[in-house]
Design an enzyme around this catalytic site. Structure first.
Site, short mmCIF file in Angstrom:
data_model
loop_
_atom_site.label_atom_id
_atom_site.label_comp_id
_atom_site.label_asym_id
_atom_site.label_seq_id
_atom_site.Cartn_x
_atom_site.Cartn_y
_atom_site.Cartn_z
CG HIS A 24 5.14 33.30 19.67
ND1 HIS A 24 5.41 32.05 20.15
CD2 HIS A 24 4.84 33.14 18.36
CE1 HIS A 24 5.30 31.17 19.16
NE2 HIS A 24 4.95 31.80 18.07
CB SER A 62 5.21 34.24 15.04
OG SER A 62 4.41 33.29 14.41
NE ARG A 97 10.52 31.68 23.05
CZ ARG A 97 10.33 31.03 21.90
NH1 ARG A 97 9.29 30.26 21.73
NH2 ARG A 97 11.21 31.13 20.93
#
Lengths: 207, 207
Positions: free
Chosen positions: A40, A14, A37
């Site tokens: 994500h 990812s 993050r």
């Protein structure tokens, strides 16, 4: 059916995809860890342009996280998103007072939000990092308490989401002389808040 | 400083703003309640075009919610976002097995995600509504279990977020003959999942 079933493999792939698609940028390696993050956790590349990390925020956060940190969150949802294994390795604790009976009572008596009453209570607890993903009123209240000299956190993660007060609550954070990570404008949320604090913790512990 | 401090006032004003800004649409009144609540929780108007509510989803959900519902969530974060007062009024329960020691063990032994092992365990619990905001692997697993005739939920809230498997996991839901609410593509998340289930609960109880 065939699909990737290994959690770390999924996360690594990812982050690769995010890196490939996010295009050019001027972020430092550590800033990038935070921004990736957040993308994500939202699949929303707009965060690349919305996240604002103050100059000393990452260093201040890391220092706090390495010294038995107390983290206060505005919602139980943000609290729930904080990686407990990482927090435990850091010998830290995360708290949220919004559901305490005494907080309900104070909020009702004063005609304020529970989020505000809860932040007021947290004042007594030497909180190192305040994490707000939801409640602009909590952030307004915290700024008042900072201005009054009642708290002096090492970091504010300021990412309340919403249409009434959220953008405004985050606007003047650069006037406070407190390290902060914010999402400009309306966006943010509990998952974004947790992603930011997790990214910071992962800089300090082996996963 | 002056800012709105009454929670219901904040929410009502937020929904007004969302209505003003979202433009024209063909949603029913109940569909709109779901979509507005998701936009409220993300400040992301793209959800207007990404949410797909199957024909019987809302009716099926309401019937389930009015009959002592069991709701299974893929993460504790989604669980935490479900309004507990509304759930209590519905005499419902919400569960998540991802942190159970036996689930850890099964996941490790089989080399699968904890989310998958947890869904497998939930199979025995007559779950009415599965709520997935995070784990594509949980949704893949659920679809396998449905195909094998092992579960027959009244609704799937299918909103895993992410870059590996998330979009794919949601793609063929219309082939299953199970009512669903999904977010097409990569977006979604725990807050989106909780917003959808809360919107459905608020159709069934006074707040």
């Amino acid at each position: 059916m065939s699909y990737i079933k290994n959690p770390m493999e999924i996360e690594n792939r990812s982050f690769e995809i995010i890196g490939e698609e996010m295009g050019s940028h001027n972020f430092s390696e550590e800033e990038l860890k935070i921004i990736k993050r957040v993308i994500h956790t939202t699949a929303d590349f707009e965060y690349k342009n919305l996240i604002d990390i103050s100059k000393t925020a990452i260093e201040s956060a890391k220092e706090a996280l390495k010294n038995n940190p107390t983290i206060y969150t505005d919602t139980n949802m943000a609290l729930s998103g904080i990686n407990k294994r990482a927090l435990e390795k850091l010998n830290g604790k995360a708290i949220c007072y919004v559901n305490l009976p005494e907080v309900h009572v104070e909020a009702k008596e004063k005609g304020i939000t529970r989020s505000m009453a809860a932040v007021h209570k947290a004042c007594a607890d030497n909180v190192d990092i305040f994490v707000f993903g939801n409640a602009p009123t909590a952030l307004f209240k915290l700024k008042e308490l900072i201005a009054e000299g009642k708290v002096n956190p090492k970091l504010i993660v300021a990412v309340p989401v919403g249409f009434v007060g959220a953008a405004e609550s985050k606007e003047d954070l650069d006037q406070l002389n407190i390290p902060y990570i914010r999402v400009k404008g309306r966006k943010g949320g509990s998952t974004v808040a947790a992603a930011i604090i997790n990214a910071l913790m992962y800089m300090c512990v082996e996963r």
